[in-house]
Design an enzyme around this catalytic site. Structure first.
Site, PDB file in Angstrom:
ATOM      1  N   SER A 150      44.523  44.603  51.162  1.00 29.82           N
ATOM      2  CA  SER A 150      45.222  43.878  49.732  1.00 29.82           C
ATOM      3  C   SER A 150      44.866  44.981  48.396  1.00 29.82           C
ATOM      4  O   SER A 150      43.939  45.120  47.879  1.00 29.82           O
ATOM      5  CB  SER A 150      44.861  42.680  49.549  1.00 29.82           C
ATOM      6  OG  SER A 150      46.225  41.799  48.273  1.00 29.82           O
ATOM      7  N   GLU A 151      46.242  45.376  47.752  1.00 30.21           N
ATOM      8  CA  GLU A 151      45.487  46.156  45.998  1.00 30.21           C
ATOM      9  C   GLU A 151      44.843  45.665  45.246  1.00 30.21           C
ATOM     10  O   GLU A 151      43.944  46.772  44.404  1.00 30.21           O
ATOM     11  CB  GLU A 151      47.044  47.205  45.584  1.00 30.21           C
ATOM     12  CG  GLU A 151      47.597  45.866  44.963  1.00 30.21           C
ATOM     13  CD  GLU A 151      48.769  45.043  46.091  1.00 30.21           C
ATOM     14  OE1 GLU A 151      48.487  45.567  47.384  1.00 30.21           O
ATOM     15  OE2 GLU A 151      49.629  45.290  45.935  1.00 30.21           O
ATOM     16  N   ASN A 152      44.783  44.764  45.184  1.00 34.25           N
ATOM     17  CA  ASN A 152      43.576  44.333  44.263  1.00 34.25           C
ATOM     18  C   ASN A 152      42.176  44.250  44.642  1.00 34.25           C
ATOM     19  O   ASN A 152      41.691  43.803  43.742  1.00 34.25           O
ATOM     20  CB  ASN A 152      43.934  42.101  43.950  1.00 34.25           C
ATOM     21  CG  ASN A 152      43.542  41.711  45.209  1.00 34.25           C
ATOM     22  OD1 ASN A 152      43.847  41.733  46.222  1.00 34.25           O
ATOM     23  ND2 ASN A 152      43.273  40.208  45.262  1.00 34.25           N
TER      24      ASN A 152
ATOM     25  N   SER B 233      40.634  51.017  45.480  1.00 28.49           N
ATOM     26  CA  SER B 233      40.902  50.431  45.831  1.00 28.49           C
ATOM     27  C   SER B 233      43.023  51.303  45.954  1.00 28.49           C
ATOM     28  O   SER B 233      43.717  51.512  47.131  1.00 28.49           O
ATOM     29  CB  SER B 233      41.881  49.183  45.559  1.00 28.49           C
ATOM     30  OG  SER B 233      42.966  48.528  46.298  1.00 28.49           O
TER      31      SER B 233
END
Lengths: 255, 221
Positions: free
Chosen positions: B46-48, B91
């Site tokens: 997940s990009e966070n 990320s």
């Protein structure tokens, strides 16, 4: 040892002038330096430039939670990858401010992260392939490097960064919590002055050096979050239950 | 009216593109349903700033919501053994270095594989960019999972995208409720059709000319 610990949020933001640029992470309430946002609202400075990954309206009352968007009336310029929530009309909530002169610079999450890195590292910019052929390339220099197209993205070097940490020691070494680290480490590195609100402030030596995420050299001011402040564990847990009561939130945030 | 695949079945077909050992980032909406059908050993990003998370928390189990672990859309998820957290710079290096496969939704995909999926209007504030552009440009493989046509029945696979672009020439494979189409150097290659559908019927709902692949078959799950 120079004292970095401030007694109140108001003192920690006291020197922020009109027109300052500030980086504030806002990827969920517990990942936002809400007490510093509240202090900046009380101070009432105007003409700010806000750098934030997500500029979204809170679904809570202002007593419950503040996102970076709580500063909307104080902004002159906004740099972000997300304005609003698609299910709630995306950027509709900022339109009246745009009509009154608010400038909005849209970017992507990755490009914003790399621009902050460029600012932190003293680079003149970054050639990024993301955004070629999209609205992100408008008005920017493009260049072909080894047969591939790139856009020149300028560095971002904010005057201030507001950071929320799980734990800080008195030298400013920081540990974050879960997914609320997000882009705060590079914001702390890029800003000229980094102000931290921490759930806990401990003595130097109490954080294992192997666990330090942001080294103290990047941190200028620290304030401990009081029991009644935003972002305490108790308050954040209450927010989860409140989300369950808000229909739109329940649909978006739970499967 | 002929039957089309439902959303869960599209997700099920898209999920078969991922194998044990793949790292995957799923977009919101239909692509997020793929998580229900993905084989063991696929690791979600997940990009966070999260790698290797467990299932999302269901609506009726709020008490299980782990306050400090949410995905990029803010949805609560369960931590899993071997999970890693990191900052957003790290990320997006995972994303831009071509280590991930992404499954995304789309408003339109063009003949050349251009993708429009962030804004259904002409006003830049009418949608959100988020990390979609980074995923579309940086992922090792970009798979689109979507309905073949709009609610009004218009083709979503078009000669040129009308909506604001997410990225140019980025899509590798399109999986819809009617077909599986590969974006190949020679054009759009129709590889699979939904049960009971012919290539001609799929073509009639697709703007650019499709090349019927050798060995065209029905979608299998």
């Amino acid at each position: 040892m120079k004292n970095k610990v401030f007694a109140s949020f108001d003192e920690a933001v006291a020197d922020i002038p009109d027109g300052a640029s500030i980086a504030i992470e806002s990827w969920g309430a517990p990942g936002t330096a809400q007490n510093l946002v509240a202090a900046l609202r009380r101070k009432g400075v105007k003409g700010l430039t806000l750098i934030t990954h997500n500029f979204i309206p809170t679904l809570f009352s202002e007593e419950e939670a503040l996102f970076s968007s709580a500063l909307l009336p104080q902004l002159k310029r906004l740099i972000t990858a997300v304005v609003g929530i698609p299910q709630l009309g995306a950027g509709a909530f900022v339109k009246e401010y745009v009509e009154k002169g608010l400038e909005v610079e849209l970017t992507s999450h990755g490009v914003l992260a790399s621009r902050l890195y460029a600012g932190a590292a003293g680079l003149g910019g970054i050639y990024n392939p993301v955004g070629v052929g999209t609205i992100l390339e408008e008005g920017k220099e493009k260049r072909v490097i080894d047969g591939k197209e790139y856009i020149l993205e300028k560095p971002i070097r904010p005057d201030y960064a507001f950071i929320i940490a799980q734990k800080a020691d008195k030298l400013g070494n920081l540990v974050y919590r879960g997914t609320f680290r997000v882009n705060q480490p590079v914001m702390a590195m890029a800003a000229k002055v980094t102000i931290v609100e921490a759930n806990e402030i401990v003595e130097a030596g109490e954080i294992d050096p192997e666990h330090v995420v942001t080294p103290g050299i990047f941190v200028d001011r620290i304030v401990e979050i009081p029991q009644e402040g935003y972002g305490t564990a108790k308050r954040s847990k209450e927010l989860v239950y409140r989300l369950g009561e808000i229909e739109i939130a329940r649909k978006m945030l739970f499967r | 009216m002929k039957q089309r695949l439902d959303r869960n079945t599209i997700a099920m077909r898209a999920a078969t593109e991922l194998k044990d050992g793949d790292y995957a980032n799923l977009g919101r909406g239909l692509p997020s349903l793929c998580a229900l059908y993905i084989p063991e050993g696929v690791i979600f990003q997940s990009e966070n700033g999260l790698l290797g998370y467990g299932p999302l928390v269901m609506e009726d189990e709020i008490e299980k919501a782990e306050l400090y672990y949410v995905d990029a859309g803010g949805r609560f998820l369960t931590p899993a053994p071997g999970m890693a957290v990191f900052d957003v710079v790290t990320s997006f290096v995972m994303i831009s270095s071509g280590r991930l496969i992404t499954i995304l939704g789309a408003l339109e995909v063009s003949e050349k594989g251009d993708l429009a999926n962030w804004n259904a209007g002409t006003d830049a504030l009418g949608g959100t960019i988020g990390g979609g552009m980074d995923l579309a440009v940086g992922a090792k493989r970009v798979i689109i999972a979507m309905e073949h046509t709009t609610k009004e029945g218009k083709p979503k696979i078009v000669n040129e995208c009308i909506y604001p672009l997410t990225a140019k020439e980025c899509v590798d494979l399109i999986i819809t409720d009617l077909a599986v189409i590969e974006v190949a150097p020679q054009g759009l290659l129709l590889r699979e059709v939904a049960p009971g559908w012919t290539a001609e019927e799929v073509q009639a709902l697709t703007e650019p000319k499709l090349i019927v692949a050798e060995g065209l078959k029905e979608i299998e799950l």
